[in-house]
Design an enzyme around this catalytic site. Structure first.
Site, PDB file in Angstrom:
ATOM      1  N   CYS A 150       0.803  -1.223   0.000  1.00  0.00           N
ATOM      2  CA  CYS A 150       0.000   0.000   0.000  1.00  0.00           C
ATOM      3  C   CYS A 150       0.840   1.278   0.000  1.00  0.00           C
ATOM      4  O   CYS A 150       0.534   2.205  -0.753  1.00  0.00           O
ATOM      5  CB  CYS A 150      -1.008   0.000   1.141  1.00  0.00           C
ATOM      6  SG  CYS A 150      -0.871  -1.277   2.343  1.00  0.00           S
ATOM      7  N   ARG A 186       7.388 -11.193   5.106  1.00  0.00           N
ATOM      8  CA  ARG A 186       6.948 -11.061   6.493  1.00  0.00           C
ATOM      9  C   ARG A 186       7.672 -12.096   7.332  1.00  0.00           C
ATOM     10  O   ARG A 186       7.846 -13.243   6.904  1.00  0.00           O
ATOM     11  CB  ARG A 186       5.424 -11.241   6.612  1.00  0.00           C
ATOM     12  CG  ARG A 186       4.645 -10.176   5.871  1.00  0.00           C
ATOM     13  CD  ARG A 186       3.150 -10.378   5.939  1.00  0.00           C
ATOM     14  NE  ARG A 186       2.468  -9.430   5.072  1.00  0.00           N
ATOM     15  CZ  ARG A 186       1.157  -9.436   4.832  1.00  0.00           C
ATOM     16  NH1 ARG A 186       0.382 -10.339   5.425  1.00  0.00           N
ATOM     17  NH2 ARG A 186       0.612  -8.536   4.025  1.00  0.00           N
ATOM     18  N   GLN A 218       1.703 -11.190  -3.666  1.00  0.00           N
ATOM     19  CA  GLN A 218       0.293 -10.837  -3.557  1.00  0.00           C
ATOM     20  C   GLN A 218      -0.284 -10.394  -4.897  1.00  0.00           C
ATOM     21  O   GLN A 218       0.349  -9.664  -5.648  1.00  0.00           O
ATOM     22  CB  GLN A 218       0.112  -9.691  -2.555  1.00  0.00           C
ATOM     23  CG  GLN A 218       0.247 -10.099  -1.110  1.00  0.00           C
ATOM     24  CD  GLN A 218      -0.333  -9.053  -0.186  1.00  0.00           C
ATOM     25  OE1 GLN A 218      -1.543  -8.967  -0.009  1.00  0.00           O
ATOM     26  NE2 GLN A 218       0.533  -8.242   0.397  1.00  0.00           N
ATOM     27  N   ASP A 265      -2.228  -7.981  -5.595  1.00  0.00           N
ATOM     28  CA  ASP A 265      -2.660  -6.809  -4.832  1.00  0.00           C
ATOM     29  C   ASP A 265      -3.174  -5.713  -5.758  1.00  0.00           C
ATOM     30  O   ASP A 265      -2.771  -5.616  -6.920  1.00  0.00           O
ATOM     31  CB  ASP A 265      -1.478  -6.281  -4.018  1.00  0.00           C
ATOM     32  CG  ASP A 265      -1.924  -5.532  -2.776  1.00  0.00           C
ATOM     33  OD1 ASP A 265      -3.136  -5.529  -2.492  1.00  0.00           O
ATOM     34  OD2 ASP A 265      -1.058  -4.965  -2.089  1.00  0.00           O
ATOM     35  N   HIS A 284      -4.960  -1.412  -5.388  1.00  0.00           N
ATOM     36  CA  HIS A 284      -5.508  -0.311  -4.595  1.00  0.00           C
ATOM     37  C   HIS A 284      -6.347   0.575  -5.506  1.00  0.00           C
ATOM     38  O   HIS A 284      -5.876   1.031  -6.544  1.00  0.00           O
ATOM     39  CB  HIS A 284      -4.377   0.471  -3.924  1.00  0.00           C
ATOM     40  CG  HIS A 284      -3.652  -0.348  -2.911  1.00  0.00           C
ATOM     41  ND1 HIS A 284      -2.558  -1.107  -3.239  1.00  0.00           N
ATOM     42  CD2 HIS A 284      -3.896  -0.561  -1.586  1.00  0.00           C
ATOM     43  CE1 HIS A 284      -2.138  -1.756  -2.157  1.00  0.00           C
ATOM     44  NE2 HIS A 284      -2.932  -1.435  -1.147  1.00  0.00           N
ATOM     45  N   LYS A 317     -12.669  -4.578   6.905  1.00  0.00           N
ATOM     46  CA  LYS A 317     -12.498  -5.285   5.644  1.00  0.00           C
ATOM     47  C   LYS A 317     -13.508  -6.416   5.505  1.00  0.00           C
ATOM     48  O   LYS A 317     -14.066  -6.918   6.482  1.00  0.00           O
ATOM     49  CB  LYS A 317     -11.081  -5.848   5.529  1.00  0.00           C
ATOM     50  CG  LYS A 317     -10.682  -6.778   6.671  1.00  0.00           C
ATOM     51  CD  LYS A 317      -9.276  -7.318   6.496  1.00  0.00           C
ATOM     52  CE  LYS A 317      -8.881  -8.197   7.685  1.00  0.00           C
ATOM     53  NZ  LYS A 317      -7.638  -8.953   7.445  1.00  0.00           N
ATOM     54  N   HIS A 370      -8.385  -1.437  -0.605  1.00  0.00           N
ATOM     55  CA  HIS A 370      -7.293  -2.413  -0.750  1.00  0.00           C
ATOM     56  C   HIS A 370      -7.971  -3.742  -1.089  1.00  0.00           C
ATOM     57  O   HIS A 370      -8.866  -4.170  -0.358  1.00  0.00           O
ATOM     58  CB  HIS A 370      -6.528  -2.599   0.557  1.00  0.00           C
ATOM     59  CG  HIS A 370      -5.981  -1.343   1.157  1.00  0.00           C
ATOM     60  ND1 HIS A 370      -4.631  -1.138   1.350  1.00  0.00           N
ATOM     61  CD2 HIS A 370      -6.592  -0.240   1.645  1.00  0.00           C
ATOM     62  CE1 HIS A 370      -4.435   0.032   1.934  1.00  0.00           C
ATOM     63  NE2 HIS A 370      -5.620   0.594   2.127  1.00  0.00           N
TER      64      HIS A 370
END
Length: 587
Positions: free
Chosen positions: A275, A304, A322, A324, A326, A410, A456
């Site tokens: 993000c 992570r 990911q 991912d 946005h 979320k 997200h």
């Protein structure tokens, strides 16, 4: 799969069985000293120090035999309460128990006695060792005392226990099914990925066939996103500590991040999520309300520092990618864009035949606000907005307190895999927080600066976990379009020029249509090569003999089937080309 910690009856029974196992071990290994024997989600275990002796696979049967003998004796299990001083005297020769006792408060300490064996325990236990007779020891491994790598390695033995033999047998069948579906086993059989401690725990490496699947998943989701107006970007795998201080991740997520690296006066970290990078891409230029929504997507490498005990193949690693994105929207666009994200999730699930899932609205815990961005008004606004969108869309969901991201509520879509506990595959998060932190703006129709709202979202979640899920759901029997090798060609004789020439013709015809095809021309018997092709889960095994050469045909066998079908070469090429093009789920 049953969770032994959540069922009180099973929890009590399994803890009692752990003591039964310890008693049997003490009979066979008089020098044995015990650390702890808790109930865990998958059953029970006990950590034991056997001195110079080492438990081997063949020793497990002997321990089970002694456990059955003790259970048959029908000894009562008796709770006793003793003082701390009495406990210290009782276990004066056992450094593990002394360590436990020293950390207990002064007062009475409970222990449980069953015949010639006594152990410290809070309890509760069943009344009689006979009730623990329906058990099975599953596996053994090493475990550091107290989980500290600086301490001695103890031997850990796992087991399960049920009230009836029938329940035990049913559970063991489920475990066998789980073993066959384990993506780590499938990945090894199909040569998809590997891990090596020299590279690092939790850092899987994709082999050519595994990376082929990965690329197909990437192409699949990117194609769907492009049609919906997503713009794909590529951003670095690192960022400055200041970037994550700005976003708030440094304060709220630091313990899950790799340590900072100091280089030339700056501190950098491996990024745990994307993000902040995407916020900076949005901030790169001015935007009008006419530009919104802006949908930025990326297949992004993230890191992570997961606890070593949670690492599991490509399902949970310390490096993952990911799917991912946005979405930068105006407040008026939230419902429409959120609806499109939900449609994309369910469309993807339909393509992969995913039907067993549930939707969860994950909210902040108002009684424990420390781990969340501190802005009650923002949280109330965001949670009400997301709840309204879900209700307006008619989506059935449950609410779970304390599962929100630190910056906003979320929607999580949790799948129930064929084996094991459910986990989140897809998510869409509503965020009023980060756009403000990064001072993001757009010019509205009145010429005033406004702060956008960010959604997200991750559809496949991480490609790694999604691949693990699909491998376990299908047992590695992937649809043809996703299979790393779609066709394997096997001439019955590999030393015959005519057969080999035809085999190359078949391979070239398939290769010309971008079919992933392999020629197995090893000097091995046909039966051996076919069995290997079955283990590798190749959808189509083509057997070529002299009849096929003469008639310009192929004989194919579908994975998992015994029947052979003969068709013309051109017909087969057209068939498989259509199957791949349409991404057919079933063969």
């Amino acid at each position: 799969m049953v969770n032994f910690k959540e069922d009180e009856q099973l929890k009590t029974l399994n803890h009692s069985c752990a003591h039964l196992m310890a008693q049997a071990i003490k009979h066979l290994y008089p020098q044995a000293k015990f650390w702890v024997g808790p109930v865990v989600a998958e059953g029970f275990y006990y950590d034991v120090d056997l001195g110079d002796d080492v438990i081997r696979d063949e020793d497990i049967a002997a321990i089970e035999k002694e456990m059955k003998k003790v259970a048959k004796s029908g000894k009562k299990i008796i709770r006793k309460e003793i003082s701390k001083e009495e406990a210290l005297e009782m276990f004066k020769d056992d450094e593990y128990k002394l360590d436990l006792i020293s950390n207990l408060e002064d007062g009475t300490i409970s222990c449980y006695e069953q015949g010639d064996f006594t152990d410290l325990c809070r309890g509760p236990h069943v009344d009689n060792v006979k009730l623990c007779r329906n058990f099975k020891l599953l596996r053994h491994s090493g475990a550091y005392w107290k989980g500290d790598s600086n301490n001695k390695v103890l031997q850990r033995i796992y087991g399960v226990c049920f009230p009836t033999a029938e329940e035990l047998e049913a559970h063991l069948k489920l475990l066998e099914e789980a073993k066959e579906r384990d993506h780590r086993k499938i990945g090894k059989d199909m040569q998809l990925f590997m891990v090596d401690d020299l590279v690092g725990r939790g850092l899987p490496m994709f082999l050519p066939k595994g990376y082929t699947i990965w690329q197909e998943l990437e192409n699949y989701i990117k194609d769907k996103e492009r049609k919906l107006g997503y713009l794909h970007v590529m951003t670095p795998c690192v960022g400055t500590v200041n970037l994550y201080k700005t976003s708030g991740h440094w304060d709220h997520y630091k313990e899950n991040m790799f340590p900072a690296m100091d280089v030339e006066g700056e501190s950098f970290v491996l990024r745990p999520m994307n993000c902040p990078h995407h916020m900076m891409i949005y901030a790169n230029r001015m935007h009008s309300y006419k530009d919104l929504p802006i949908r930025i997507g990326e297949i992004a490498h993230d890191f992570r520092f997961e606890a070593s005990g949670t690492l599991k193949g490509i399902e949970r690693g310390r490096h993952f990618c990911q799917n991912d994105a946005h979405l930068f929207v105006t407040p008026e666009q939230i419902e429409d864009e959120f609806s499109k994200v939900v449609d994309l999730i369910f469309s993807t699930y339909k393509d992969f035949g995913i039907t067993d899932y549930r939707c969860v609205l994950s909210l902040r815990d108002p009684e424990n606000k420390v781990k969340y961005h501190d802005d009650d008004e923002m949280w109330n606004t965001a949670e009400d907005a997301l709840r309204k969108v879900l209700n307006d869309l008619g989506i059935e969901y449950t609410e779970e307190i304390g599962e929100a991201a630190f910056y906003g509520p979320k929607l999580d879509v949790n799948v129930k895999p064929a084996v094991g506990n459910e986990y989140t595959l897809s998510t869409c998060q509503l965020d009023f927080c980060l756009p403000a932190k990064f001072q993001l703006t757009y010019i509205d129709k009145d010429g005033e600066k406004k702060t956008p709202v960010v959604l997200h979202r991750a559809i496949l979640g991480s490609l790694d976990r999604f691949m693990a899920y699909i491998l376990e759901e299908t047992k590695g029997n992937l649809p043809t379009w996703l299979a790393p090798v779609q066709v394997k060609v096997m001439p019955v004789k590999t030393d015959n020029e005519e057969l080999m020439a035809y085999a190359h013709k078949v391979v070239d015809a398939l290769d010309a249509k971008n079919v992933r095809v392999e020629l197995d021309d090893r000097a091995e018997k046909l039966g051996y090569r076919m069995r290997e092709g079955q283990v590798e889960k190749v959808p189509y095994l083509l057997v070529l003999g002299f009849n096929e050469v003469e008639n310009n045909t192929v004989s194919y066998r579908l994975h998992g089937q015994a029947d052979t079908t003969v068709v013309g070469l051109d017909e087969f090429v057209a068939k498989i080309e259509e199957e791949i093009k349409t991404k057919a789920k079933n063969r």
